[in-house]
Scaffold this active site. Structure first.
Site: not given
Ligand SMILES: NC(=O)c1ccc[n+]([C@@H]2O[C@H](COP(=O)([O-])OP(=O)(O)OC[C@H]3O[C@@H](n4cnc5c(N)ncnc54)[C@H](O)[C@@H]3O)[C@@H](O)[C@H]2O)c1
Length: 310
Positions: A8, A11-12, A34, A138, A142
């Site tokens: 991933g 992602g963010q 990714d 979600y 988790k």
């Molecule tokens: N951003 C937040 O505020 C936040 C808060 C709490 C927990 N989290 C956790 O942190 C983790 C990352 O979050 P994020 O904000 O970077 O998410 P995001 O949605 O920005 O990025 C997720 C990434 O996963 C990739 N992805 C989706 N399906 C996929 C697959 N089948 N195979 C490979 N890659 C795939 C997407 O292309 C994307 O780039 C997650 O587990 C999320 O639950 C995030």
């Protein structure tokens, strides 16, 4: 932790984590992965679908990594619109990544979330160990994910570690469909239009954290002495408990004309109301020295200074 595979990674969190890890451990020692890749992203990268267990295993083996940081997931608001997809990705992907960690004896990190809590959880100073009955897909993912990671530790000895992230605020990559996304959008709109319409209602408190603190927490936890880690999956961490009007106040110190309006989205509002106002992070502080450097004013100054809005 010498060679790390990040899933991933576009992602963010992943996009900034890969940069930070490369600064710390060297570019060739951090493999991004990714479903897709931005052209400009440099360094080792593999296209890996985490629902394909063999693909994760072969990538980890090919690069001889000793650590997986598993970030690929569907976030809270998106998961609510596609619960079956969320289960398959969030649980199937996690299981595949854990299996690779078990087979290749890798250290393992995956983030949990404030979304693991639910409406019956104490809302203020939410303890490390408390009621966890989330009402979103979600959240279900988790909680199950935390338990699965603990299971892999106790059953197979896999060195699994995790944190319960609050909503994360950052400027490099837009958030991916979570309930706290407004806390990023508000900064973009403040710079672009001096105005923001919030889908979260006034007075709705949630925990938030600035990305540099979130990234430091991962590295600190992963570098911590395993003998000190009792709770493992996953640690409460907390930085800034805020409602939309608190952001407005902080932004007005830099953009006095900033206006905040409300047009509440019932789905995301309901999710927000089911989550804690702020978590008690004292266990993370005691077991591996968690600390957050950014409060709302320091974060706001940094965000507004760095944001580029097209
Ligand atoms: N951003 C937040 O505020 C936040 C808060 C709490 C927990 N989290 C956790 O942190 C983790 C990352 O979050 P994020 O904000 O970077 O998410 P995001 O949605 O920005 O990025 C997720 C990434 O996963 C990739 N992805 C989706 N399906 C996929 C697959 N089948 N195979 C490979 N890659 C795939 C997407 O292309 C994307 O780039 C997650 O587990 C999320 O639950 C995030």
């Amino acid at each position: 932790m010498k060679k790390i595979l990040v899933t991933g990674a576009m992602g963010q969190i992943g996009s900034e984590l890969v940069r930070k890890l490369r600064e710390t451990y060297g570019t060739s020692n951090v493999i991004g992965s990714d479903l897709w890749k931005k052209e400009e992203v440099e360094g080792p990268f593999e296209i890996v679908d985490v629902t394909d267990g063999k693909a994760i295993y072969e990538t980890a083996k090919k690069h001889q990594v000793d650590t997986i940081m598993h970030l690929a997931a569907l976030l809270s608001a998106k998961a609510e619109s596609a619960p079956q997809l969320a289960w398959n990705l969030n649980m199937g992907g996690l299981m595949n990544a854990l299996e690779t960690a078990r087979e290749l004896d890798l250290q393992f990190f995956t983030p949990s979330s404030i979304g693991a809590f639910g409406p019956t959880t104490p809302k203020k100073k939410t303890p490390q160990e408390t009621i966890m009955r989330p009402t979103t897909m979600y959240g279900v993912n988790k909680v199950a994910g935390e338990l699965l990671c603990d299971y892999y530790y106790s059953r197979y000895g896999v060195d699994t570690r995790g944190v319960r992230y609050p909503g994360l605020i950052s400027y490099l990559t837009p958030p991916g469909g979570g309930t706290t996304d407004y806390a990023v959008e508000i900064f973009y709109e403040a710079v672009r239009a001096k105005q923001y319409t919030s889908y979260i209602a006034e007075g709705t408190y949630m925990d938030m954290m600035y990305m540099p603190d979130a990234l430091n927490a991962i590295i600190k936890l992963m570098e911590a002495d395993p003998g000190r880690l009792v709770h493992r999956n996953a640690y409460n961490i907390s930085a800034i408990s805020v409602a939309p009007e608190d952001f407005a106040r902080a932004i007005r110190k830099h953009i006095p004309a900033f206006e905040l309006n409300y047009d509440v989205d019932p789905v995301r509002q309901q999710i927000a109301e089911s989550w804690p106002d702020n978590l008690d992070s004292s266990v993370a502080e005691a077991e591996w020295g968690f600390e957050a450097a950014y409060d709302i004013d320091r974060m706001t100054a940094d965000m507004l200074g760095k944001l580029r809005v097209e």
